[in-house]
Design a protein around this motif. Structure first.
Motif, mmCIF file in Angstrom:
data_model
loop_
_atom_site.group_PDB
_atom_site.id
_atom_site.type_symbol
_atom_site.label_atom_id
_atom_site.label_comp_id
_atom_site.label_asym_id
_atom_site.label_seq_id
_atom_site.Cartn_x
_atom_site.Cartn_y
_atom_site.Cartn_z
ATOM 1 N N ASP A 33 11.240 3.619 -1.268
ATOM 2 C CA ASP A 33 10.849 3.553 -2.674
ATOM 3 C C ASP A 33 12.062 3.219 -3.543
ATOM 4 O OD1 ASP A 33 12.057 6.151 -2.536
ATOM 5 O OD2 ASP A 33 10.910 6.760 -4.288
ATOM 6 N N TRP A 104 -2.138 12.268 0.993
ATOM 7 C CA TRP A 104 -2.567 11.041 0.315
ATOM 8 C C TRP A 104 -3.535 10.301 1.209
ATOM 9 C CZ3 TRP A 104 -2.314 5.965 1.920
ATOM 10 C CH2 TRP A 104 -2.610 4.991 0.966
ATOM 11 N N ILE A 108 -3.965 0.778 1.943
ATOM 12 C CA ILE A 108 -2.573 0.324 1.943
ATOM 13 C C ILE A 108 -2.589 -1.196 1.907
ATOM 14 C CG2 ILE A 108 -0.386 0.247 3.188
ATOM 15 C CD1 ILE A 108 -1.087 2.874 4.501
ATOM 16 N N LEU A 133 0.953 1.626 -1.899
ATOM 17 C CA LEU A 133 0.078 2.777 -1.686
ATOM 18 C C LEU A 133 -0.371 3.269 -3.063
ATOM 19 C CD1 LEU A 133 2.216 2.694 0.753
ATOM 20 C CD2 LEU A 133 1.439 4.998 1.177
ATOM 21 N N PHE A 136 0.182 6.948 -4.876
ATOM 22 C CA PHE A 136 0.990 7.746 -3.953
ATOM 23 C C PHE A 136 1.769 8.825 -4.701
ATOM 24 C CE2 PHE A 136 4.766 7.597 -0.782
ATOM 25 C CZ PHE A 136 4.218 8.598 -0.006
ATOM 26 N N ASP A 155 4.645 3.731 -6.115
ATOM 27 C CA ASP A 155 3.546 3.284 -5.254
ATOM 28 C C ASP A 155 3.941 2.092 -4.384
ATOM 29 O OD1 ASP A 155 2.125 5.249 -6.545
ATOM 30 O OD2 ASP A 155 0.776 3.893 -7.588
#
Length: 164
Positions: A33, A104, A108, A133, A136, A155
């Motif tokens: 991320d 979660w 995807i 995602l 998320f 996300d």
């Protein structure tokens, strides 16, 4: 001047990532991320007859948490439905048991180097440049792991490398 150097460096990184992703299969791809707090490590499913199309682990920085992720392909329309779970019981379990340990779940998506959004590639195919995602971050904040995890992820996660 400093801004120009930063933009130039960022542009170079974005240009390099798709080429690196192209040389990696999805089952070995590693994504991170924007804050560097979450990593998705894809791994081989291990069986051609498995109901799942992808497996991955989610590692959360500054914690000992390692979450389990699975992906199952749906039909009409084809979608990569994912679940991320924490300490799920094994064996004969109920739907309530699974719901209690699910952090979660959702579709995807992959984002290619060209920006095209598609379903997550299955094993044996080229790794996506990014995975998306939806929701998320909010799911993490509303899950049982919030407190140990103190940063909600973005996300979108970007290809970082290819595992062994």
């Amino acid at each position: 001047m400093r801004l120009a150097v930063t933009i130039s460096a960022l542009s170079a990184l974005l240009t390099v990532s798709p080429a690196v992703a192209a040389s990696c299969l999805q089952e070995r791809a590693i994504y991170g991320d924007a804050d560097g707090a979450y990593e998705l490590h894809f791994e081989p499913v291990g069986s051609a007859s498995a109901a799942t199309s992808n497996h991955f682990k989610v590692k959360i920085a500054k914690t000992d948490l390692v979450l389990d992720g699975i992906v199952m392909q749906s039909d009409e329309p084809v979608r990569a439905n994912g679940m991320i779970m924490n300490n799920c019981p094994e064996g004969d379990v109920t739907g309530d048991d699974i719901a209690a340990c699910t952090v979660w779940q959702g579709v995807i998506y992959s984002v290619g180097a060209d920006g095209k959004v598609a379903s997550l590639p299955v094993e044996g195919l080229e790794a996506a440049s990014q995975v998306l995602l939806p929701d998320f971050g909010p799911a993490i904040r509303n899950s049982s792991i919030w407190g140990k995890a103190t940063v909600a992820p973005w996300d979108a996660l970007t290809f970082k490398g290819c595992g062994q």
